[in-house]
Design a protein around this motif. Structure first.
Motif, short mmCIF file in Angstrom:
data_model
loop_
_atom_site.label_atom_id
_atom_site.label_comp_id
_atom_site.label_asym_id
_atom_site.label_seq_id
_atom_site.Cartn_x
_atom_site.Cartn_y
_atom_site.Cartn_z
N LYS A 108 0.59 -1.14 -0.11
CA LYS A 108 0.07 0.22 -0.02
C LYS A 108 0.92 1.23 0.03
O LYS A 108 0.48 2.20 -0.77
CB LYS A 108 -0.86 0.05 1.19
CG LYS A 108 -1.73 1.08 1.36
CD LYS A 108 -2.82 0.95 2.54
CE LYS A 108 -3.72 2.23 2.88
NZ LYS A 108 -4.54 1.79 4.07
N SER A 109 1.67 1.25 0.78
CA SER A 109 2.57 2.64 1.01
C SER A 109 4.10 2.56 0.48
O SER A 109 4.80 3.55 0.39
CB SER A 109 2.61 3.02 2.50
OG SER A 109 1.25 3.14 3.03
N GLU A 160 -1.07 -0.18 7.85
CA GLU A 160 -2.51 -0.74 7.14
C GLU A 160 -3.53 -0.24 7.88
O GLU A 160 -4.66 -0.56 7.42
CB GLU A 160 -2.05 -2.40 7.42
CG GLU A 160 -1.13 -2.81 6.32
CD GLU A 160 -0.97 -4.33 6.43
OE1 GLU A 160 -1.38 -4.98 7.40
OE2 GLU A 160 0.22 -4.85 5.55
#
Length: 168
Positions: A108-109, A160
């Motif tokens: 995600k990051s 998350e």
């Protein structure tokens, strides 16, 4: 003429003491003391303005094997160097305890550096948990309990959870 003689004997209260058992200079005081643990002698190194010695260590006996060896300029400089190193190591240790960081990667990051900076306030200790990206831009920063443990898994869980402050 008497005035000159009187002034010669007046002592300067700011003058540094350099005696066989007490030596001052470079922001430090070395004091040779009786070792409470045995029949020998010890030396205490006290940084100016500090209430407690930074270093207390054994001191060499003199030739008579009864009294301590007198302090001198060379011994004093060695003691200052040693005591300064003790303080430096203590500061490094404290910094390592209060400031932690690690790198994590998530789908995600991407790659993030996560830091935990503990603020050891006497009344309300806390920590700041932060994340920065590869460009050193801060992505998130939240206040957490000082007891928060920064691990790979706790960092990933925080990321998350969209950087919401972890529960205590």
């Amino acid at each position: 003429m008497n005035d000159n003689i009187e002034h010669e004997h007046e002592e300067d209260p700011d003058a540094l003491v350099q005696q066989p058992r007490l030596w001052q200079g470079n922001g430090w005081t070395a004091r040779v003391i009786k070792n409470e643990d045995d029949e020998g002698w010890a030396v205490a190194m006290i940084k100016d303005g500090e209430p407690e010695p930074a270093l207390v260590g054994p001191w060499t006996m003199g030739r008579d094997k009864k009294n301590p060896k007198p302090l001198d300029v060379n011994a004093f400089h060695t003691l200052v160097k040693t005591a300064s190193e003790v303080i430096r190591r203590h500061e490094q240790h404290l910094h390592a305890i209060l400031h932690k960081n690690l790198h994590v990667w998530t789908e995600k990051s991407g790659n993030l550096k996560v830091t935990l900076d503990i603020v050891p306030d006497d009344d309300d200790p806390y920590a700041m948990l932060a994340a920065t990206d590869d460009m050193s831009e801060q992505v998130a920063r939240v206040r957490v309990p000082a007891s928060f443990k920064l691990t790979q898994s706790s960092a990933i869980a925080w990321i998350e959870a969209d950087f919401k402050a972890p529960r205590a």
